[in-house]
Design a protein around this motif. Structure first.
Motif, PDB file in Angstrom:
ATOM      1  N   LEU A 221       0.827  -1.210   0.000  1.00  0.00           N
ATOM      2  CA  LEU A 221       0.000   0.000   0.000  1.00  0.00           C
ATOM      3  C   LEU A 221       0.861   1.259   0.000  1.00  0.00           C
ATOM      4  CD1 LEU A 221      -2.785  -1.158   2.491  1.00  0.00           C
ATOM      5  CD2 LEU A 221      -2.995  -0.891   0.007  1.00  0.00           C
ATOM      6  N   GLN A 222       1.984   1.212   0.712  1.00  0.00           N
ATOM      7  CA  GLN A 222       2.893   2.357   0.675  1.00  0.00           C
ATOM      8  C   GLN A 222       3.499   2.537  -0.709  1.00  0.00           C
ATOM      9  OE1 GLN A 222       5.537   1.552   4.115  1.00  0.00           O
ATOM     10  NE2 GLN A 222       4.689   3.410   5.008  1.00  0.00           N
ATOM     11  N   SER A 223       3.739   1.427  -1.404  1.00  0.00           N
ATOM     12  CA  SER A 223       4.308   1.518  -2.758  1.00  0.00           C
ATOM     13  C   SER A 223       3.312   2.127  -3.745  1.00  0.00           C
ATOM     14  CB  SER A 223       4.735   0.129  -3.255  1.00  0.00           C
ATOM     15  OG  SER A 223       3.610  -0.661  -3.612  1.00  0.00           O
ATOM     16  N   ARG A 224       2.028   2.142  -3.326  1.00  0.00           N
ATOM     17  CA  ARG A 224       0.974   2.745  -4.156  1.00  0.00           C
ATOM     18  C   ARG A 224       0.762   4.220  -3.793  1.00  0.00           C
ATOM     19  NH1 ARG A 224      -0.348  -0.116  -8.466  1.00  0.00           N
ATOM     20  NH2 ARG A 224      -2.541   0.479  -8.355  1.00  0.00           N
ATOM     21  N   ASN A 225       1.732   4.788  -3.089  1.00  0.00           N
ATOM     22  CA  ASN A 225       1.724   6.219  -2.743  1.00  0.00           C
ATOM     23  C   ASN A 225       0.550   6.623  -1.852  1.00  0.00           C
ATOM     24  OD1 ASN A 225       4.096   6.777  -4.306  1.00  0.00           O
ATOM     25  ND2 ASN A 225       2.831   6.756  -6.154  1.00  0.00           N
ATOM     26  N   ILE A 226       0.242   5.769  -0.887  1.00  0.00           N
ATOM     27  CA  ILE A 226      -0.734   6.132   0.133  1.00  0.00           C
ATOM     28  C   ILE A 226       0.068   6.649   1.328  1.00  0.00           C
ATOM     29  CG2 ILE A 226      -2.564   5.283   1.661  1.00  0.00           C
ATOM     30  CD1 ILE A 226      -3.139   3.145  -0.498  1.00  0.00           C
ATOM     31  N   ASN A 227       0.063   7.956   1.509  1.00  0.00           N
ATOM     32  CA  ASN A 227       0.952   8.600   2.486  1.00  0.00           C
ATOM     33  C   ASN A 227       0.293   8.751   3.850  1.00  0.00           C
ATOM     34  OD1 ASN A 227       2.922   8.812   0.485  1.00  0.00           O
ATOM     35  ND2 ASN A 227       2.223  10.827  -0.154  1.00  0.00           N
ATOM     36  N   SER A 228      -0.246   7.668   4.351  1.00  0.00           N
ATOM     37  CA  SER A 228      -0.878   7.655   5.670  1.00  0.00           C
ATOM     38  C   SER A 228       0.101   7.102   6.700  1.00  0.00           C
ATOM     39  CB  SER A 228      -2.133   6.779   5.635  1.00  0.00           C
ATOM     40  OG  SER A 228      -3.041   7.191   4.637  1.00  0.00           O
ATOM     41  N   VAL A 229      -0.303   7.178   7.960  1.00  0.00           N
ATOM     42  CA  VAL A 229       0.407   6.458   9.013  1.00  0.00           C
ATOM     43  C   VAL A 229      -0.252   5.087   9.131  1.00  0.00           C
ATOM     44  CG1 VAL A 229       0.868   6.307  11.480  1.00  0.00           C
ATOM     45  CG2 VAL A 229       1.101   8.503  10.314  1.00  0.00           C
ATOM     46  N   PHE A 230       0.495   4.055   8.777  1.00  0.00           N
ATOM     47  CA  PHE A 230       0.014   2.681   8.901  1.00  0.00           C
ATOM     48  C   PHE A 230       0.490   2.110  10.223  1.00  0.00           C
ATOM     49  CE2 PHE A 230       0.013   3.253   4.314  1.00  0.00           C
ATOM     50  CZ  PHE A 230      -1.101   2.553   3.891  1.00  0.00           C
ATOM     51  N   MET A 231      -0.414   1.480  10.944  1.00  0.00           N
ATOM     52  CA  MET A 231      -0.022   0.829  12.195  1.00  0.00           C
ATOM     53  C   MET A 231      -0.652  -0.553  12.264  1.00  0.00           C
ATOM     54  SD  MET A 231      -0.671   1.931  16.164  1.00  0.00           S
ATOM     55  CE  MET A 231      -0.130   0.835  17.495  1.00  0.00           C
TER      56      MET A 231
END
Length: 255
Positions: free
Chosen positions: A184-194
């Motif tokens: 998901l980060q590689s898809r440019n979703i710039n959230s805080v994932f926890m």
């Protein structure tokens, strides 16, 4: 290729069995995480315990994902005890479920948005309901159960891009959870994932949490084993023995 996350904090890090861990308290972690939210800097907020460190020693990809995270907390009493024995003490255990609820409270206060991803459908819905009751002004922009295959990861990505949450709490088992967040980060979703493990089950009331006295005496792991002995006995009893053995080897190597 795993891309190293940007580190916004200036706090020191230690290394235990080749796993990097931030020297942070829970309160300091919340403050640092908010810097990522304010600057919309992508973050995989990682918590490691003895089991995660054991698994990383056997899984090179998992180790790479863990060590590239912008914040890596000690979410295990055994990790904190090991750090002290190795003369590089961590200040405290940062329990994932407590940190999650701190960040939820922060989100209500500062009007940050959250998304709940994981667990069974009824559990994640109940979790959202409980959180809304406790934090009436909380902005939950969506939720999704954790029962989907890799072929649906792109659909999940598209949903998250559309709602663009500040926080995405992921209640899925490891290492699938880490692989999914990396995707998901590689898809440019710039959230805080926890990754929050079984926190949705606890918050929803599906599984009880250890009494406070057990938490204070670092016996929360034992309470969990009593609840699910078949699933957790090997992880905690055998896994802790492996962890202790490796820590002793690390101590000897340091000498």
């Amino acid at each position: 290729m795993i891309t190293q996350e940007k580190r916004l904090g200036k706090n020191p890090r230690i290394s235990i069995l080749d796993i990097q861990i931030d020297v942070l308290t829970r309160k300091e972690t919340v403050s640092l995480v908010e810097q990522y939210v304010k600057t919309k800097t992508p973050l995989h907020l990682m918590g490691v315990n003895a089991d995660k460190i054991n698994e990383s020693s056997k899984n090179g990809l998992l180790k790479e994902i863990v060590n590239k995270c912008g914040i890596i907390n000690a979410d295990g009493a055994s990790v904190v005890l090991a750090s002290k024995w190795l003369k590089q003490p961590l200040p405290e255990r940062v329990a994932g479920i407590d940190l999650m609820q701190d960040l939820v409270a922060l989100s209500e206060e500062k009007k940050y948005s959250i998304y709940l991803l994981g667990a069974k459908e009824n559990v994640v819905k109940k979790t959202a309901s409980v959180l809304k009751d406790k934090y009436p002004n909380l902005n939950i922009v969506g939720l999704h159960n954790g029962y989907f295959g890799k072929e649906q990861w792109e659909d999940i990505s598209n949903i998250l891009k559309k709602v663009n949450p500040d926080f995405i709490f992921v209640g899925i088992t490891s290492p699938t959870k880490e692989y999914l967040i990396e995707y998901l980060q590689s898809r440019n979703i710039n959230s805080v994932f926890m990754g929050v493990g079984g926190s949705f089950d606890v918050i929803s009331g599906n599984i009880p949490r250890a009494p406070l006295w057990m938490q204070n005496f670092n016996l929360e792991w034992f309470f969990r084993v009593l609840q699910e002995p078949r699933r957790l006995f090997k992880r905690y009893f055998l896994g802790n023995n492996i962890f202790i053995k490796n820590i002793i080897k690390e101590k000897i190597k340091m000498k």
